[in-house]
Design an enzyme around this catalytic site. Sequence first.
Site, short mmCIF file in Angstrom:
data_model
loop_
_atom_site.label_atom_id
_atom_site.label_comp_id
_atom_site.label_asym_id
_atom_site.label_seq_id
_atom_site.Cartn_x
_atom_site.Cartn_y
_atom_site.Cartn_z
N ASP A 155 15.81 77.56 68.19
CA ASP A 155 15.18 76.50 68.70
C ASP A 155 14.62 75.34 67.91
O ASP A 155 14.32 74.28 68.27
CB ASP A 155 13.68 77.13 69.14
CG ASP A 155 14.15 78.21 70.38
OD1 ASP A 155 14.99 77.86 71.17
OD2 ASP A 155 13.18 79.08 70.60
N CYS A 161 31.69 109.14 51.33
CA CYS A 161 31.83 110.40 50.60
C CYS A 161 32.99 110.81 51.04
O CYS A 161 33.31 110.87 52.39
CB CYS A 161 30.82 111.37 50.68
SG CYS A 161 31.13 112.95 50.20
N LYS A 164 7.12 79.79 74.31
CA LYS A 164 7.60 81.01 73.56
C LYS A 164 6.93 81.87 72.49
O LYS A 164 5.95 81.20 71.86
CB LYS A 164 8.99 80.46 72.49
CG LYS A 164 9.83 79.55 73.39
CD LYS A 164 11.00 80.90 73.67
CE LYS A 164 12.42 80.30 74.10
NZ LYS A 164 13.45 80.78 72.91
N CYS A 213 32.19 118.02 51.81
CA CYS A 213 30.85 117.61 51.60
C CYS A 213 30.14 118.36 52.64
O CYS A 213 30.59 118.20 53.91
CB CYS A 213 30.86 116.46 51.66
SG CYS A 213 29.33 115.88 51.67
N ARG A 257 25.31 82.10 84.44
CA ARG A 257 24.95 80.52 84.07
C ARG A 257 26.04 79.76 83.51
O ARG A 257 26.23 78.85 83.91
CB ARG A 257 23.70 80.27 83.24
CG ARG A 257 23.36 78.98 83.17
CD ARG A 257 21.99 78.62 82.47
NE ARG A 257 22.12 79.34 81.28
CZ ARG A 257 20.93 78.95 80.35
NH1 ARG A 257 19.85 78.16 80.50
NH2 ARG A 257 21.14 79.38 79.09
N ASP A 306 13.41 88.22 78.76
CA ASP A 306 14.72 87.81 77.82
C ASP A 306 15.81 88.58 78.45
O ASP A 306 15.99 89.91 78.09
CB ASP A 306 14.17 88.50 76.59
CG ASP A 306 15.10 87.89 75.26
OD1 ASP A 306 15.69 86.90 75.59
OD2 ASP A 306 15.05 88.30 74.15
N CYS A 321 26.94 116.38 47.87
CA CYS A 321 27.90 117.04 47.08
C CYS A 321 28.16 116.53 45.64
O CYS A 321 29.00 117.45 44.86
CB CYS A 321 29.25 117.09 47.88
SG CYS A 321 30.20 115.63 47.73
N CYS A 347 27.80 111.06 45.77
CA CYS A 347 26.95 111.49 47.03
C CYS A 347 25.90 112.50 46.39
O CYS A 347 25.92 113.46 45.73
CB CYS A 347 28.37 112.38 48.00
SG CYS A 347 27.39 113.12 49.28
N GLU A 399 4.79 82.42 84.94
CA GLU A 399 5.44 83.76 85.20
C GLU A 399 5.89 84.18 83.76
O GLU A 399 5.87 83.49 82.63
CB GLU A 399 7.05 83.38 85.84
CG GLU A 399 6.74 82.85 87.32
CD GLU A 399 7.95 82.44 87.82
OE1 GLU A 399 9.10 82.30 87.10
OE2 GLU A 399 7.98 81.51 88.84
N TYR A 450 13.29 84.67 90.13
CA TYR A 450 12.42 83.77 89.81
C TYR A 450 12.79 82.47 90.35
O TYR A 450 11.78 81.63 90.23
CB TYR A 450 12.28 83.55 88.48
CG TYR A 450 13.38 83.34 87.48
CD1 TYR A 450 14.04 82.52 87.62
CD2 TYR A 450 13.76 84.42 86.34
CE1 TYR A 450 15.32 82.18 86.75
CE2 TYR A 450 14.87 84.09 85.60
CZ TYR A 450 15.69 83.02 86.02
OH TYR A 450 16.69 82.65 85.06
N LYS A 476 8.57 85.09 80.79
CA LYS A 476 9.81 84.65 80.69
C LYS A 476 10.79 85.87 80.24
O LYS A 476 10.35 86.63 79.06
CB LYS A 476 9.84 83.64 79.28
CG LYS A 476 11.22 83.00 79.14
CD LYS A 476 10.97 81.73 78.24
CE LYS A 476 12.52 80.90 78.17
NZ LYS A 476 13.46 81.50 77.75
S1 IVH Z 1 13.13 79.32 85.63
C1 IVH Z 1 15.25 75.40 86.36
N1 IVH Z 1 11.73 81.41 85.25
O1 IVH Z 1 15.00 81.27 80.55
C2 IVH Z 1 14.40 76.47 86.05
N2 IVH Z 1 13.64 80.94 83.86
O2 IVH Z 1 15.20 79.18 78.55
C3 IVH Z 1 15.18 77.73 85.72
N3 IVH Z 1 14.02 82.69 82.22
O3 IVH Z 1 17.69 79.86 81.91
C4 IVH Z 1 14.72 78.92 84.87
N4 IVH Z 1 12.43 84.06 82.94
O4 IVH Z 1 17.63 82.38 81.95
C5 IVH Z 1 12.71 80.58 84.89
N5 IVH Z 1 10.51 83.31 84.99
C6 IVH Z 1 11.55 82.40 84.47
C7 IVH Z 1 12.40 82.90 83.54
C8 IVH Z 1 13.41 82.12 83.15
C9 IVH Z 1 13.54 83.93 81.95
C10 IVH Z 1 15.13 82.23 81.60
C11 IVH Z 1 16.46 81.62 82.36
C12 IVH Z 1 16.52 80.13 81.87
C13 IVH Z 1 15.97 80.42 80.53
C14 IVH Z 1 15.51 79.04 79.83
#
Ligand code: IVH
Length: 689
Positions: free
Chosen positions: A35, A434, A322, A439, A137, A118, A419, A416, A114, A233, A116
Amino acid sequence: MDAADRVSELRALIAHHNARYHEDDAPEIPDADYDQLVRELLRFEQDHPELATSDSPSMMVGGAPSATFATVVHTSPMMSLDNSFEEAELRSWAARVAKGLDLEDGAAIGYVCELKIDGIALSMRYDDGVLVQAATRGDGRAGEDITANIRTVDIIPKRLDDQLLADKGLSVPEILEVRGEVYMPLDEFVRLNAGQQEAGLALYANPRNTTAGSLRQKDSTVTASRNLAFWSYQLGQVIGGPSLDAHSQSLDWLEQLGFPVNPERRKVSTIDEVITFINYWQDHRHDLNYEIDGAVIKVDSLAAQRTLGSTARAPRWAMAFKLPPEEKMTLLRSIEVSVGRTGRATPFAVLEPVVVAGSTVEMATLHNQDMVKLKDVRPGDTVVVRKAGDVIPEVLGPVLSERPEGLPEWEFPTDCPTCGEPFERPEGEANTFCVNPVCPARRHSQISYFAGRSAMDIEGMGESRVALFLDEGLIADSGDLYFIDWDKVAQLEGFGQTSIDNLRAAIEASKSRPLTNLLIGLGIPHLGPSGAEGLANAFGHLDPIMEASVDEMAAVDGVGPVIAASTVSFLSSEKGRALMDKFRHAGLNLQGPKRSELDQVLQGLSIVVTGGLEGYSRDSVGEAIKARGGKNPGSVSKKTTVVVVGSEPGASKVTKAEALGIPMINEEAFNRLLQTGEFAEAIPELKDE
Ligand code: IVH
């Protein structure tokens, strides 16, 4: 370095890390560092507009789709999100949103907060309520067709139940595209890694990469075994749905349709409430059974979203926040070395216990000699500990400012610890071994693994009994388990007649385990469960496996040249042959599963089925096709050989087949196709329409 040089350097770096992350599922740097690179590039491009180019990685999302799966072009781009890391950045985003909407700064806007997730972004298309396509994607414009794998994810609806929906006053939309995140629940990740550990295989790094790997499987049964999950989402293309004014309504609708939608979403009016949401999750992220890397804030009103629009890379109406991964400092008490069943010597850190990401960490692997050198951690150091993917403890490095003066560097032991024989490090290898075949540490882990649950599953033959039997000279390798002198065992403390009977019965029962389990139990380096299964299926008996060449083995699905070379080397060694003789003598099952008795008449054919067939369920029709060597994709494409049309077929599949000139047959012709691999009749009434 001038700006132009730094910009091109940053672009090259970002492109490199993009490929590692999106195409290889093997990131080399933490997300936060990535990032940082993107932000630096964006800053340069803002300050020096003359340096901005349309092919800059700052304008793109993700990596290119791979060649392994068919490509799916998204109906609308799957965008990325802009990231923020501090409250101030969120507030200035809110101010930009207000400005874009002609509102005063600080006016209530209406957001959906919401989590995020992972995981891996996914787009799924439902035609008349039936899941017909699922795609990753990819680079945002086009992704990979992973429909077959997604069909194995239990929690994802394969078909919307129109009866059930009608009861709720809802109808099935003609076309519905659902976007969301596939992820691996943490308990599942832990379970999977426990299996890897037991099998002596490399551990998966984190749930996200494991999810990506699970979705990339050519064999869907592997994906099915991974217990993936999904949160929806976002809506994509919808035809024939209700009219919706707000993002929150679309999430509620998705939930009513039966899609999993994260319950932790919140509708709020002000940015202060957004910040309260984020602060809450900063402290509670480890209460969840899945990983989050932040929060996503979306402007709720769909009209406002349209007004705000998007940049080339991300919508202006959404912002990600983040969260940093949790890191803790603790004392490195010592570095020890353990010897596994292949003889591999793994250094590990013994730590002053510390709670990280929700659980206590006392030990962490240091992988190998080079890793310890690279990190330069020394016993007595204060070290930074994190959990890779918030699960596997990892020592990041020493806090040099805390290092006591004169603290000596750690030296990898030359011998080791069990042994006393000298360690060996093969040329070009990162690992030290080893190599003493007798052993005790190696033997102990080999035999315990053989008797363990993932191999021969001999109940009662746990690690402590293996150690005892080794000490008493009752066994020296796993083959000896079948020739134990039970009179001697009876003289040992703690062995009554009942426990002897039970143990003997368990050993006896293990003789009929499948050949796959025996192969797993040999503990051959690199040969894991899927390779073992591949060999057992392909060769059908231990004898041809013993005779197979490296090339013959490497041709088997799930076995590559590395596994093949390692397996041949083990089985052709004197020790390997002697062990196999013991198993043969003891009467172990050496026969593999019978090969498919069906003629592979559909080899090379791609058969799409639409609508209901009398004699098959949705799943069994696919199985019938695949069992004969055919493919059964969920959608019609140029590559489709024939479309089987049942009752109430999907309009879009029929239209597409017509447009592409792909023949269509009915169930009767399909039955003949299954037997002969040939089809003759198209359905005249459909062709004429
Ligand atoms: S919305 C146009 N909502 O984060 C908006 N994305 O860093 C589309 N992700 O590609 C994404 N949780 O894979 C949205 N609650 C959430 C999410 C979410 C995880 C991911 C998603 C996106 C990536 C971007």
